[in-house]
Design a protein around this motif. Structure first.
Motif, PDB file in Angstrom:
ATOM      1  N   ILE A 185       0.868  -1.183   0.000  1.00 35.02           N
ATOM      2  CA  ILE A 185       0.000   0.000   0.000  1.00 35.02           C
ATOM      3  C   ILE A 185       0.899   1.225   0.000  1.00 35.02           C
ATOM      4  O   ILE A 185       1.668   1.449   0.919  1.00 35.02           O
ATOM      5  CB  ILE A 185      -0.935   0.000   1.225  1.00 35.02           C
ATOM      6  N   GLY A 186       0.776   2.035  -1.047  1.00 37.65           N
ATOM      7  CA  GLY A 186       1.595   3.230  -1.177  1.00 37.65           C
ATOM      8  C   GLY A 186       0.794   4.495  -0.945  1.00 37.65           C
ATOM      9  O   GLY A 186      -0.379   4.452  -0.561  1.00 37.65           O
ATOM     10  N   PRO A 187       1.406   5.628  -1.203  1.00 38.57           N
ATOM     11  CA  PRO A 187       0.754   6.907  -0.932  1.00 38.57           C
ATOM     12  C   PRO A 187      -0.405   7.235  -1.865  1.00 38.57           C
ATOM     13  O   PRO A 187      -1.177   8.137  -1.586  1.00 38.57           O
ATOM     14  CB  PRO A 187       1.889   7.925  -1.097  1.00 38.57           C
ATOM     15  N   ARG A 188      -0.552   6.492  -2.962  1.00 41.36           N
ATOM     16  CA  ARG A 188      -1.641   6.827  -3.878  1.00 41.36           C
ATOM     17  C   ARG A 188      -2.925   6.048  -3.595  1.00 41.36           C
ATOM     18  O   ARG A 188      -3.949   6.302  -4.214  1.00 41.36           O
ATOM     19  CB  ARG A 188      -1.206   6.653  -5.313  1.00 41.36           C
ATOM     20  N   VAL A 189      -2.908   5.113  -2.648  1.00 43.19           N
ATOM     21  CA  VAL A 189      -4.093   4.287  -2.393  1.00 43.19           C
ATOM     22  C   VAL A 189      -5.260   5.129  -1.885  1.00 43.19           C
ATOM     23  O   VAL A 189      -6.378   5.010  -2.379  1.00 43.19           O
ATOM     24  CB  VAL A 189      -3.758   3.141  -1.413  1.00 43.19           C
ATOM     25  N   PHE A 190      -5.015   5.969  -0.902  1.00 41.78           N
ATOM     26  CA  PHE A 190      -6.114   6.764  -0.346  1.00 41.78           C
ATOM     27  C   PHE A 190      -6.694   7.731  -1.390  1.00 41.78           C
ATOM     28  O   PHE A 190      -7.913   7.794  -1.547  1.00 41.78           O
ATOM     29  CB  PHE A 190      -5.669   7.508   0.917  1.00 41.78           C
ATOM     30  N   PRO A 191      -5.864   8.498  -2.130  1.00 36.13           N
ATOM     31  CA  PRO A 191      -6.453   9.354  -3.171  1.00 36.13           C
ATOM     32  C   PRO A 191      -7.209   8.568  -4.243  1.00 36.13           C
ATOM     33  O   PRO A 191      -8.215   9.045  -4.755  1.00 36.13           O
ATOM     34  CB  PRO A 191      -5.247  10.080  -3.773  1.00 36.13           C
ATOM     35  N   GLU A 192      -6.741   7.366  -4.561  1.00 37.13           N
ATOM     36  CA  GLU A 192      -7.456   6.552  -5.544  1.00 37.13           C
ATOM     37  C   GLU A 192      -8.806   6.095  -5.002  1.00 37.13           C
ATOM     38  O   GLU A 192      -9.792   6.042  -5.743  1.00 37.13           O
ATOM     39  CB  GLU A 192      -6.609   5.344  -5.955  1.00 37.13           C
ATOM     40  N   LEU A 193      -8.873   5.780  -3.713  1.00 41.62           N
ATOM     41  CA  LEU A 193     -10.154   5.405  -3.103  1.00 41.62           C
ATOM     42  C   LEU A 193     -11.116   6.592  -3.096  1.00 41.62           C
ATOM     43  O   LEU A 193     -12.307   6.445  -3.378  1.00 41.62           O
ATOM     44  CB  LEU A 193      -9.944   4.883  -1.680  1.00 41.62           C
ATOM     45  N   VAL A 194     -10.597   7.755  -2.768  1.00 43.12           N
ATOM     46  CA  VAL A 194     -11.427   8.965  -2.785  1.00 43.12           C
ATOM     47  C   VAL A 194     -11.919   9.237  -4.203  1.00 43.12           C
ATOM     48  O   VAL A 194     -13.098   9.547  -4.421  1.00 43.12           O
ATOM     49  CB  VAL A 194     -10.643  10.172  -2.218  1.00 43.12           C
ATOM     50  N   ALA A 195     -11.034   9.108  -5.187  1.00 37.61           N
ATOM     51  CA  ALA A 195     -11.417   9.328  -6.577  1.00 37.61           C
ATOM     52  C   ALA A 195     -12.482   8.329  -7.013  1.00 37.61           C
ATOM     53  O   ALA A 195     -13.438   8.695  -7.718  1.00 37.61           O
ATOM     54  CB  ALA A 195     -10.189   9.229  -7.483  1.00 37.61           C
ATOM     55  N   ALA A 196     -12.340   7.077  -6.599  1.00 37.68           N
ATOM     56  CA  ALA A 196     -13.345   6.069  -6.946  1.00 37.68           C
ATOM     57  C   ALA A 196     -14.697   6.435  -6.337  1.00 37.68           C
ATOM     58  O   ALA A 196     -15.739   6.328  -7.003  1.00 37.68           O
ATOM     59  CB  ALA A 196     -12.898   4.693  -6.475  1.00 37.68           C
ATOM     60  N   GLY A 197     -14.693   6.889  -5.093  1.00 31.04           N
ATOM     61  CA  GLY A 197     -15.939   7.318  -4.459  1.00 31.04           C
ATOM     62  C   GLY A 197     -16.563   8.504  -5.175  1.00 31.04           C
ATOM     63  O   GLY A 197     -17.783   8.566  -5.367  1.00 31.04           O
ATOM     64  N   LEU A 198     -15.729   9.463  -5.577  1.00 30.28           N
ATOM     65  CA  LEU A 198     -16.237  10.621  -6.316  1.00 30.28           C
ATOM     66  C   LEU A 198     -16.845  10.202  -7.647  1.00 30.28           C
ATOM     67  O   LEU A 198     -17.898  10.711  -8.046  1.00 30.28           O
ATOM     68  CB  LEU A 198     -15.104  11.629  -6.553  1.00 30.28           C
ATOM     69  N   LEU A 199     -16.195   9.277  -8.337  1.00 31.17           N
ATOM     70  CA  LEU A 199     -16.710   8.827  -9.630  1.00 31.17           C
ATOM     71  C   LEU A 199     -18.018   8.052  -9.479  1.00 31.17           C
ATOM     72  O   LEU A 199     -18.927   8.196 -10.295  1.00 31.17           O
ATOM     73  CB  LEU A 199     -15.652   7.996 -10.353  1.00 31.17           C
ATOM     74  N   ILE A 200     -18.121   7.251  -8.434  1.00 27.98           N
ATOM     75  CA  ILE A 200     -19.383   6.520  -8.178  1.00 27.98           C
ATOM     76  C   ILE A 200     -20.509   7.522  -7.901  1.00 27.98           C
ATOM     77  O   ILE A 200     -21.609   7.409  -8.461  1.00 27.98           O
ATOM     78  CB  ILE A 200     -19.215   5.528  -7.018  1.00 27.98           C
ATOM     79  N   CYS A 201     -20.232   8.508  -7.066  1.00 25.77           N
ATOM     80  CA  CYS A 201     -21.242   9.530  -6.769  1.00 25.77           C
ATOM     81  C   CYS A 201     -21.604  10.319  -8.030  1.00 25.77           C
ATOM     82  O   CYS A 201     -22.770  10.669  -8.236  1.00 25.77           O
ATOM     83  CB  CYS A 201     -20.737  10.474  -5.688  1.00 25.77           C
ATOM     84  N   ALA A 202     -20.618  10.591  -8.882  1.00 25.67           N
ATOM     85  CA  ALA A 202     -20.879  11.323 -10.118  1.00 25.67           C
ATOM     86  C   ALA A 202     -21.812  10.540 -11.026  1.00 25.67           C
ATOM     87  O   ALA A 202     -22.760  11.108 -11.596  1.00 25.67           O
ATOM     88  CB  ALA A 202     -19.558  11.621 -10.833  1.00 25.67           C
ATOM     89  N   VAL A 203     -21.568   9.240 -11.155  1.00 25.81           N
ATOM     90  CA  VAL A 203     -22.431   8.412 -11.996  1.00 25.81           C
ATOM     91  C   VAL A 203     -23.854   8.399 -11.447  1.00 25.81           C
ATOM     92  O   VAL A 203     -24.830   8.521 -12.200  1.00 25.81           O
ATOM     93  CB  VAL A 203     -21.856   6.983 -12.114  1.00 25.81           C
ATOM     94  N   LEU A 204     -23.991   8.270 -10.132  1.00 22.63           N
ATOM     95  CA  LEU A 204     -25.322   8.256  -9.520  1.00 22.63           C
ATOM     96  C   LEU A 204     -26.039   9.597  -9.714  1.00 22.63           C
ATOM     97  O   LEU A 204     -27.247   9.630  -9.972  1.00 22.63           O
ATOM     98  CB  LEU A 204     -25.220   7.900  -8.040  1.00 22.63           C
ATOM     99  N   LEU A 205     -25.299  10.695  -9.575  1.00 18.65           N
ATOM    100  CA  LEU A 205     -25.908  12.008  -9.784  1.00 18.65           C
ATOM    101  C   LEU A 205     -26.364  12.189 -11.228  1.00 18.65           C
ATOM    102  O   LEU A 205     -27.472  12.690 -11.478  1.00 18.65           O
ATOM    103  CB  LEU A 205     -24.907  13.111  -9.425  1.00 18.65           C
ATOM    104  N   VAL A 206     -25.531  11.817 -12.172  1.00 19.88           N
ATOM    105  CA  VAL A 206     -25.899  11.962 -13.578  1.00 19.88           C
ATOM    106  C   VAL A 206     -27.119  11.109 -13.896  1.00 19.88           C
ATOM    107  O   VAL A 206     -28.048  11.551 -14.578  1.00 19.88           O
ATOM    108  CB  VAL A 206     -24.706  11.613 -14.495  1.00 19.88           C
ATOM    109  N   ARG A 207     -27.137   9.896 -13.377  1.00 21.97           N
ATOM    110  CA  ARG A 207     -28.275   9.000 -13.620  1.00 21.97           C
ATOM    111  C   ARG A 207     -29.570   9.592 -13.074  1.00 21.97           C
ATOM    112  O   ARG A 207     -30.613   9.588 -13.728  1.00 21.97           O
ATOM    113  CB  ARG A 207     -27.995   7.630 -12.990  1.00 21.97           C
ATOM    114  N   ARG A 208     -29.501  10.131 -11.857  1.00 24.41           N
ATOM    115  CA  ARG A 208     -30.691  10.736 -11.266  1.00 24.41           C
ATOM    116  C   ARG A 208     -31.083  12.009 -12.007  1.00 24.41           C
ATOM    117  O   ARG A 208     -32.268  12.286 -12.220  1.00 24.41           O
ATOM    118  CB  ARG A 208     -30.452  11.048  -9.793  1.00 24.41           C
ATOM    119  N   GLY A 209     -30.100  12.797 -12.431  1.00 26.95           N
ATOM    120  CA  GLY A 209     -30.383  14.036 -13.132  1.00 26.95           C
ATOM    121  C   GLY A 209     -31.009  13.826 -14.486  1.00 26.95           C
ATOM    122  O   GLY A 209     -31.830  14.629 -14.928  1.00 26.95           O
TER     123      GLY A 209
END
Length: 157
Positions: free
Chosen positions: A34-58
């Motif tokens: 586990i390196g220093p990019r794991v946490f930002p990648e997890l945050v980015a994955a969460g942001l992308l999941i939320c983005a897809v859900l928002l677009v779908r609802r919109g």
């Protein structure tokens, strides 16, 4: 103002992609899985999941609501004045606090806001004066924030 979730989701998705791209430049740590990019990648994955859900609802509400809907209160003069008074007050503070000082500037801002939001003159004065002094004491004395004295420099304590 109501902005359709398609626009919010697209903005959030772009931010998620930017975070993911930025994390790719982080170096690996030898000997660790586990390196220093794991946490930002997890945050980015969460942001992308939320983005897809928002677009779908919109997309479901786009036909009925449109891209942008203005609020009902925007047509009311007093509500619009109150809304615009907040950024105008901030700009007034930035422009005038060095010349006038914190105390007169904050007092003028509090009085203007109280009066714009329907408070009577007497009540506005009875709250604005001690309120300004309390805010000054909290920030200047307790938190040691260097507030400008301006016109009151000869009386600074």
């Amino acid at each position: 103002m109501k902005i359709n979730d398609v626009l919010s989701g697209a903005l959030l998705g772009a931010f998620g992609i930017a975070v993911l791209a930025g994390a790719q430049g982080f170096p690996d740590i030898p000997g660790q899985k586990i390196g220093p990019r794991v946490f930002p990648e997890l945050v980015a994955a969460g942001l992308l999941i939320c983005a897809v859900l928002l677009v779908r609802r919109g997309l479901g509400t786009l036909a009925s609501e449109g891209w942008v809907r203005l609020p009902d209160w925007l047509g009311h003069r007093r509500a619009t004045l109150g809304f615009l008074l907040i950024p105008v007050s901030l700009a007034f503070y930035v422009a005038m606090s060095e010349q006038l000082g914190f105390l007169p500037t904050a007092m003028a801002i509090l009085l203007a806001m109280f009066l714009a939001f329907g408070v009577k003159w007497r009540s506005a004065l009875l709250v604005a004066l001690p309120g300004t002094l309390i805010i000054h004491f909290l920030f200047y004395k307790l938190l040691k924030v260097p507030l400008p004295w301006g016109l009151l420099s000869p009386y600074a304590w």
